[in-house]
Design a protein around this motif. Structure first.
Motif, PDB file in Angstrom:
ATOM      1  N   LEU A   1      -1.189  44.218 -44.318  1.00  0.00           N
ATOM      2  CA  LEU A   1      -1.325  45.417 -43.485  1.00  0.00           C
ATOM      3  C   LEU A   1      -1.528  46.675 -44.331  1.00  0.00           C
ATOM      4  N   GLU A   2      -0.860  46.733 -45.471  1.00  0.00           N
ATOM      5  CA  GLU A   2      -1.046  47.891 -46.356  1.00  0.00           C
ATOM      6  C   GLU A   2      -2.489  47.963 -46.832  1.00  0.00           C
TER       7      GLU A   2
ATOM      8  N   LEU B   1      -5.150  46.668 -45.312  1.00  0.00           N
ATOM      9  CA  LEU B   1      -5.992  46.990 -44.158  1.00  0.00           C
ATOM     10  C   LEU B   1      -5.862  48.461 -43.778  1.00  0.00           C
ATOM     11  N   ARG B   2      -4.670  49.012 -43.922  1.00  0.00           N
ATOM     12  CA  ARG B   2      -4.483  50.452 -43.683  1.00  0.00           C
ATOM     13  C   ARG B   2      -5.282  51.266 -44.693  1.00  0.00           C
TER      14      ARG B   2
ATOM     15  N   ARG C   1      -8.884  51.066 -43.945  1.00  0.00           N
ATOM     16  CA  ARG C   1      -9.213  51.441 -42.562  1.00  0.00           C
ATOM     17  C   ARG C   1      -9.941  50.304 -41.831  1.00  0.00           C
ATOM     18  N   HIS C   2      -9.376  49.136 -41.942  1.00  0.00           N
ATOM     19  CA  HIS C   2      -9.963  47.945 -41.327  1.00  0.00           C
ATOM     20  C   HIS C   2      -9.213  47.610 -40.043  1.00  0.00           C
ATOM     21  N   PRO C   3      -9.888  47.346 -38.936  1.00  0.00           N
ATOM     22  CA  PRO C   3      -9.206  47.024 -37.680  1.00  0.00           C
ATOM     23  C   PRO C   3      -8.512  45.665 -37.741  1.00  0.00           C
TER      24      PRO C   3
ATOM     25  N   LEU D   1       2.038  50.212 -38.995  1.00  0.00           N
ATOM     26  CA  LEU D   1       1.366  50.024 -37.705  1.00  0.00           C
ATOM     27  C   LEU D   1       1.099  51.366 -37.026  1.00  0.00           C
TER      28      LEU D   1
ATOM     29  N   LYS E   1       0.551  54.250 -38.495  1.00  0.00           N
ATOM     30  CA  LYS E   1      -0.571  54.901 -39.183  1.00  0.00           C
ATOM     31  C   LYS E   1      -1.906  54.292 -38.755  1.00  0.00           C
ATOM     32  N   LEU E   2      -1.948  52.969 -38.638  1.00  0.00           N
ATOM     33  CA  LEU E   2      -3.161  52.304 -38.171  1.00  0.00           C
ATOM     34  C   LEU E   2      -3.477  52.711 -36.732  1.00  0.00           C
TER      35      LEU E   2
ATOM     36  N   LEU F   1      -6.847  51.467 -34.994  1.00  0.00           N
ATOM     37  CA  LEU F   1      -7.182  50.335 -35.850  1.00  0.00           C
ATOM     38  C   LEU F   1      -6.265  49.127 -35.653  1.00  0.00           C
ATOM     39  N   VAL F   2      -5.338  49.178 -34.710  1.00  0.00           N
ATOM     40  CA  VAL F   2      -4.405  48.068 -34.560  1.00  0.00           C
ATOM     41  C   VAL F   2      -4.015  47.850 -33.107  1.00  0.00           C
TER      42      VAL F   2
END
Length: 376
Positions: free
Chosen positions: A162-163, A165-166, A169-171, A188, A190-191, A196-197
């Motif tokens: 998750l870090e 992906l954050r 900036r990946h969904p 979560l 921040k996404l 993005l989540v």
């Protein structure tokens, strides 16, 4: 992919007893075994083939790739990440159980006691995301085995993913029934600020007694409702996965689950019917014999009605919903309740235009865990 849909083998005598804290009651023979064993109780020792204990062991694996892809028309994503093989939650119905046979282990108790951590998951994902020409789309974490099962506390592979992906900036979407998802609320949230989540919490029943045997090491039903509430209150879009619907076991819970999820802040909902691919048929039949012997035949006969006379139908479309009058009744009940509660949306739409490719880096040391074992 088709599979053997013959009825489960006869249970050994005497009947298997429930195992505290475990879903499966025994190790079933997997489809690649060349030897067949029959359990015999002579009164002196546990029958041959009976696991000596139910302790959890964790093997380590360095994955060559971490993104698995599919082109299934009834799955709403084309790529997924499963940082762990096997799942300590022990859900007796888990369709991923047969994958343990590829490791030479049983889809029964082995699936929930012999686990594998893909220790280089973050670096493997970084390598795949940095490839030239990578096409962005939503990646699902936990499509097969739960990314927030208990061993995530030690390994923190899901948090590392998750870090990354954050930062890129990946969904991402997550499907879980694990309480540990709230520990990653900082990431979560921040996404979620960038759309993005989305998190889908699996709740097949609110009946605590059924849940304790059906999903023995997952969060309690009431706690899953609170997970929905906590995520929603923090601005994280949440849906509910009512899966699986099991005839005469959880089917009476459809409206109750949807009502509780909507009240807690869920925005979307979907359901799937019970699936029994490969060895899951035997695992589930044994569970019924141990926990619901009075309705075992009734449940299995209804599943056969749903699956065209077999215990499993792997055809796209039908495998998720079933067919016939009983399947139609479940569909009508679900959609009526979902419309009434504002849960008609099946999936939450995410942003896909913000992606920034990552820079490659070298992996760090493995986490400390006293339960490690070599994979081979």
């Amino acid at each position: 992919m088709d599979d053997d849909s013959s009825p489960p083998a006869l249970l050994p005598q005497p009947p298997l007893a429930p195992r505290r804290g475990r879903g499966a009651v025994a190790n079933v023979r997997h489809r690649f075994e060349t030897l067949e064993r029959e359990a015999v109780d002579d009164g002196w020792a546990p029958p041959a083939g009976t696991p000596a204990g139910a302790k959890t062991e964790v093997a380590v694996e360095r994955a060559r790739t971490i993104l698995s892809r599919n082109d299934s028309p009834d799955i709403p994503f084309d790529r997924a990440i499963n940082p762990y093989r096997g799942c300590e939650h022990g859900c007796v119905y888990c369709f991923a159980r047969p994958t343990h046979a590829y490791l030479g282990w049983s889809p029964g108790l082995d699936f929930e006691t012999k686990l594998v951590a893909k220790v280089n998951a973050v670096e493997a994902l970084r390598a795949e995301l940095s490839r030239p020409g990578y096409r962005v789309d939503v990646v699902n974490i936990g499509s097969a085995t739960d990314a927030y099962q208990p061993i995530e506390r030690q390994w923190k592979l899901t948090r590392g993913l998750l870090e990354l992906l954050r930062d890129t900036r990946h969904p991402v979407s997550l499907v879980t029934k694990g309480n540990a998802v709230t520990r990653d609320l900082d990431i979560l949230a921040k996404l979620a600020e960038l759309d993005l989540v989305a998190v889908y919490v699996t709740i097949p029943t609110l009946d605590a007694r059924v849940a304790r045997t059906l999903e023995p090491r997952a969060a309690a039903p009431w706690r899953r409702v609170e997970i929905v509430r906590e995520l929603s209150s923090a601005g994280v879009p949440v849906g509910v996965s009512l899966a699986p619907v099991i005839p005469f076991i959880t089917d009476d819970q459809i409206e109750h689950v949807l009502e509780a999820a909507a009240e807690a802040g869920a925005q979307a909902a979907f359901y799937t019917m019970l699936r029994l691919p490969w060895e899951v048929k035997a695992v589930f039949a044994q569970w019924l014999e141990a926990h619901f012997p009075d309705r075992r035949g009734k449940v299995l006969h209804c599943i056969e009605d749903l699956r065209g006379g077999r215990l499993n139908d792997p055809r796209f479309g039908d495998r998720m919903r079933g067919q016939g009058i009983w399947a139609d009744l479940v569909r009508q009940r679900f959609h009526r309740a979902a419309r009434k509660l504002g849960l008609s949306q099946r999936r939450i739409v995410l942003e896909t235009g913000l992606f920034r490719p990552p820079a490659r880096s070298r992996g760090g040391p493995l986490p400390e865990d006293g339960r490690q074992m070599p994979l081979f």
